[in-house]
Design a protein around this motif. Sequence first.
Motif, mmCIF file in Angstrom:
data_model
loop_
_atom_site.group_PDB
_atom_site.id
_atom_site.type_symbol
_atom_site.label_atom_id
_atom_site.label_comp_id
_atom_site.label_asym_id
_atom_site.label_seq_id
_atom_site.Cartn_x
_atom_site.Cartn_y
_atom_site.Cartn_z
ATOM 1 N N CYS A 72 9.329 2.856 1.588
ATOM 2 C CA CYS A 72 8.872 1.536 2.008
ATOM 3 C C CYS A 72 7.663 1.126 1.174
ATOM 4 O O CYS A 72 6.669 1.854 1.106
ATOM 5 N N GLU A 73 7.791 -0.009 0.548
ATOM 6 C CA GLU A 73 6.697 -0.516 -0.286
ATOM 7 C C GLU A 73 5.432 -0.755 0.524
ATOM 8 O O GLU A 73 4.329 -0.538 0.034
ATOM 9 N N ASN A 74 5.573 -1.163 1.771
ATOM 10 C CA ASN A 74 4.414 -1.531 2.582
ATOM 11 C C ASN A 74 3.710 -0.345 3.233
ATOM 12 O O ASN A 74 2.494 -0.308 3.266
ATOM 13 N N SER A 89 0.813 -1.225 0.000
ATOM 14 C CA SER A 89 0.000 0.000 0.000
ATOM 15 C C SER A 89 0.843 1.270 0.000
ATOM 16 O O SER A 89 0.383 2.313 -0.452
ATOM 17 N N GLY A 90 2.066 1.209 0.485
ATOM 18 C CA GLY A 90 2.927 2.396 0.449
ATOM 19 C C GLY A 90 3.179 2.860 -0.974
ATOM 20 O O GLY A 90 3.029 4.042 -1.285
ATOM 21 N N GLY A 104 12.486 4.129 3.364
ATOM 22 C CA GLY A 104 12.908 2.746 3.379
ATOM 23 C C GLY A 104 14.262 2.548 2.730
ATOM 24 O O GLY A 104 14.809 3.464 2.112
ATOM 25 N N LEU A 105 14.785 1.341 2.884
ATOM 26 C CA LEU A 105 16.046 0.939 2.262
ATOM 27 C C LEU A 105 15.782 -0.269 1.383
ATOM 28 O O LEU A 105 14.973 -1.129 1.729
ATOM 29 N N ARG A 106 16.504 -0.338 0.279
ATOM 30 C CA ARG A 106 16.385 -1.502 -0.595
ATOM 31 C C ARG A 106 17.096 -2.676 0.068
ATOM 32 O O ARG A 106 18.278 -2.618 0.355
ATOM 33 N N ARG A 107 16.368 -3.730 0.304
ATOM 34 C CA ARG A 107 16.890 -4.936 0.965
ATOM 35 C C ARG A 107 17.216 -5.955 -0.123
ATOM 36 O O ARG A 107 16.501 -6.920 -0.338
ATOM 37 N N THR A 108 18.316 -5.731 -0.833
ATOM 38 C CA THR A 108 18.654 -6.574 -1.979
ATOM 39 C C THR A 108 19.621 -7.703 -1.631
ATOM 40 O O THR A 108 19.713 -8.661 -2.373
ATOM 41 N N GLY A 109 20.334 -7.608 -0.536
ATOM 42 C CA GLY A 109 21.343 -8.609 -0.220
ATOM 43 C C GLY A 109 20.908 -9.621 0.819
ATOM 44 O O GLY A 109 21.713 -10.397 1.295
ATOM 45 N N ASP A 110 19.628 -9.629 1.181
ATOM 46 C CA ASP A 110 19.147 -10.517 2.239
ATOM 47 C C ASP A 110 18.516 -11.757 1.625
ATOM 48 O O ASP A 110 17.408 -11.706 1.097
ATOM 49 N N CYS A 163 12.010 -2.789 -0.974
ATOM 50 C CA CYS A 163 12.388 -1.568 -0.270
ATOM 51 C C CYS A 163 11.472 -1.465 0.945
ATOM 52 O O CYS A 163 10.251 -1.374 0.799
ATOM 53 N N LEU A 164 12.054 -1.511 2.150
ATOM 54 C CA LEU A 164 11.266 -1.563 3.380
ATOM 55 C C LEU A 164 11.885 -0.686 4.457
ATOM 56 O O LEU A 164 13.107 -0.554 4.537
ATOM 57 N N CYS A 165 11.016 -0.097 5.290
ATOM 58 C CA CYS A 165 11.500 0.584 6.484
ATOM 59 C C CYS A 165 11.915 -0.491 7.486
ATOM 60 O O CYS A 165 11.672 -1.679 7.271
#
Length: 107
Positions: A69-71, A7-8, A76-82, A90-92
């Motif tokens: 943050c997408e949500n 929804s973000g 937010g930060l892009r969480r690409t390495g997890d 991209c999430l807070c």
Amino acid sequence: MLKDFGSGWRNAFEKRLESILKVFPEVRLNNILRYRGMLRLDFSAPTDDIKYIVDCVAYHMERESATMCENCGKRGLRRTGDERLPEPKCLCITCYAVELDKALANQ
């Protein structure tokens, strides 16, 4: 248009996409993807000038999605390495903790 995203992003970008298509009715939105934790928009247009304008607006929206943050729509930060997340997003920090908890519960 953005039904597959949180929804973000929907709240931030849905009306903008509708506006582009209203201002340029001959423009077609071919694809919307999540690519490495940000939006990737693909438009086609009848002329190079219109395509350039639409691509500039799309570029700005894509870059903004990389810091939102997408949500929930907060910073937010892009969480690409997890590797624990099913796909990069991209999430807070709060939404990241929730997504991580869901991913770990499903293992």
